[in-house]
Scaffold this motif. Structure first.
Motif, PDB file in Angstrom:
ATOM      1  N   GLN A 231       0.850  -1.093  -0.023  1.00 61.58           N
ATOM      2  CA  GLN A 231       0.028   0.022   0.225  1.00 61.58           C
ATOM      3  C   GLN A 231       0.822   1.142  -0.018  1.00 61.58           C
ATOM      4  O   GLN A 231       1.731   1.427   0.705  1.00 61.58           O
ATOM      5  N   SER A 232       0.162   2.217  -0.643  1.00 61.00           N
ATOM      6  CA  SER A 232       1.360   3.612  -0.675  1.00 61.00           C
ATOM      7  C   SER A 232       0.613   4.469   0.594  1.00 61.00           C
ATOM      8  O   SER A 232      -0.509   4.494   0.821  1.00 61.00           O
ATOM      9  N   LEU A 233       1.486   5.191   0.988  1.00 64.25           N
ATOM     10  CA  LEU A 233       1.006   6.002   2.101  1.00 64.25           C
ATOM     11  C   LEU A 233       0.143   7.073   1.565  1.00 64.25           C
ATOM     12  O   LEU A 233      -0.796   7.458   2.465  1.00 64.25           O
ATOM     13  N   ASN A 234       0.328   7.379   0.458  1.00 62.09           N
ATOM     14  CA  ASN A 234      -0.709   8.424  -0.163  1.00 62.09           C
ATOM     15  C   ASN A 234      -2.156   7.872  -0.334  1.00 62.09           C
ATOM     16  O   ASN A 234      -3.166   8.454   0.166  1.00 62.09           O
ATOM     17  N   SER A 235      -2.096   6.882  -0.625  1.00 66.37           N
ATOM     18  CA  SER A 235      -3.707   6.059  -0.944  1.00 66.37           C
ATOM     19  C   SER A 235      -4.292   6.128   0.554  1.00 66.37           C
ATOM     20  O   SER A 235      -5.560   5.915   0.333  1.00 66.37           O
TER      21      SER A 235
ATOM     22  N   THR B 196      -3.486   7.595   3.329  1.00 64.64           N
ATOM     23  CA  THR B 196      -4.054   9.183   3.812  1.00 64.64           C
ATOM     24  C   THR B 196      -5.067   9.557   2.990  1.00 64.64           C
ATOM     25  O   THR B 196      -5.953  10.161   3.688  1.00 64.64           O
ATOM     26  N   ASP B 197      -5.117   9.334   1.691  1.00 63.19           N
ATOM     27  CA  ASP B 197      -6.321   9.775   0.951  1.00 63.19           C
ATOM     28  C   ASP B 197      -7.591   8.890   1.551  1.00 63.19           C
ATOM     29  O   ASP B 197      -8.610   9.913   1.561  1.00 63.19           O
TER      30      ASP B 197
ATOM     31  N   TYR C 109      -8.661  10.894   4.955  1.00 67.89           N
ATOM     32  CA  TYR C 109      -9.372  11.969   4.835  1.00 67.89           C
ATOM     33  C   TYR C 109     -10.532  12.233   3.804  1.00 67.89           C
ATOM     34  O   TYR C 109     -11.251  13.162   4.100  1.00 67.89           O
TER      35      TYR C 109
ATOM     36  N   ARG D  18      -6.509  18.308  10.016  1.00 69.76           N
ATOM     37  CA  ARG D  18      -5.473  18.168   9.370  1.00 69.76           C
ATOM     38  C   ARG D  18      -4.140  18.166  10.318  1.00 69.76           C
ATOM     39  O   ARG D  18      -3.047  18.286  10.109  1.00 69.76           O
TER      40      ARG D  18
END
Length: 156
Positions: free
Chosen positions: A91-95, A97-98, A101, A129
């Protein structure tokens, strides 16, 4: 209404498991139950259908509720106070956290613990945030009052 297979496929993009991720999930459940079982319900791998989308956090912390063994829920509509998400190797950190949020906070989750096993850190994300980062000492959630020792989380 969709079949159970169709419902399960809605959650497939969530994450793949791994040995370390599974061990961490078990450790979190153990530590949380040990210290907070009278105050909170600690639930693992539970499917939620929020207005903001479907999701399956690794752990969900909810106000204490009694189990109804005669009437089970496959997909829960209630919103947890806190969710814990453990980053998967695939898994990507961006996916991740997306998803937090876009799905967790709009639904009303008050705090999300984001765990990165490879660097043994926990970040507590808040809807505004704000982010609290822990790489040692006591991980303290300002919303729930839950506190865990980082060394005990990553014990092993």
């Amino acid at each position: 209404m969709g079949t159970l297979i169709e419902l399960a496929s809605d959650f497939e993009d969530e994450k793949m498991s791994s040995l370390n991720r599974s061990a961490l999930q078990s450790q979190f459940a153990y530590l949380l139950m040990l210290a907070y079982r009278t105050q909170y319900s600690i639930l693992t791998e539970l499917d939620f259908n929020f207005a903001s989308g479907k999701t399956r956090p690794d752990l969900a912390i909810m106000p204490k509720r009694r189990a109804n063994w005669l009437a089970d829920e496959i997909i829960v509509q209630d919103v947890p106070l806190t969710t814990i998400e453990i980053l998967s190797p695939e898994q990507s950190l961006n996916s991740l956290t997306d998803r937090i949020y876009k799905k967790h906070f709009p639904a009303g989750v008050k705090s999300v613990w984001l765990v990165v096993p490879t660097v043994q850190t926990v970040s507590i994300l808040l809807p505004d945030r704000q982010q609290l980062n822990f790489s040692s000492g006591i991980v303290a959630d300002p919303i729930t009052g839950i506190q865990l020792n980082l060394n005990e989380i990553f014990e092993g």
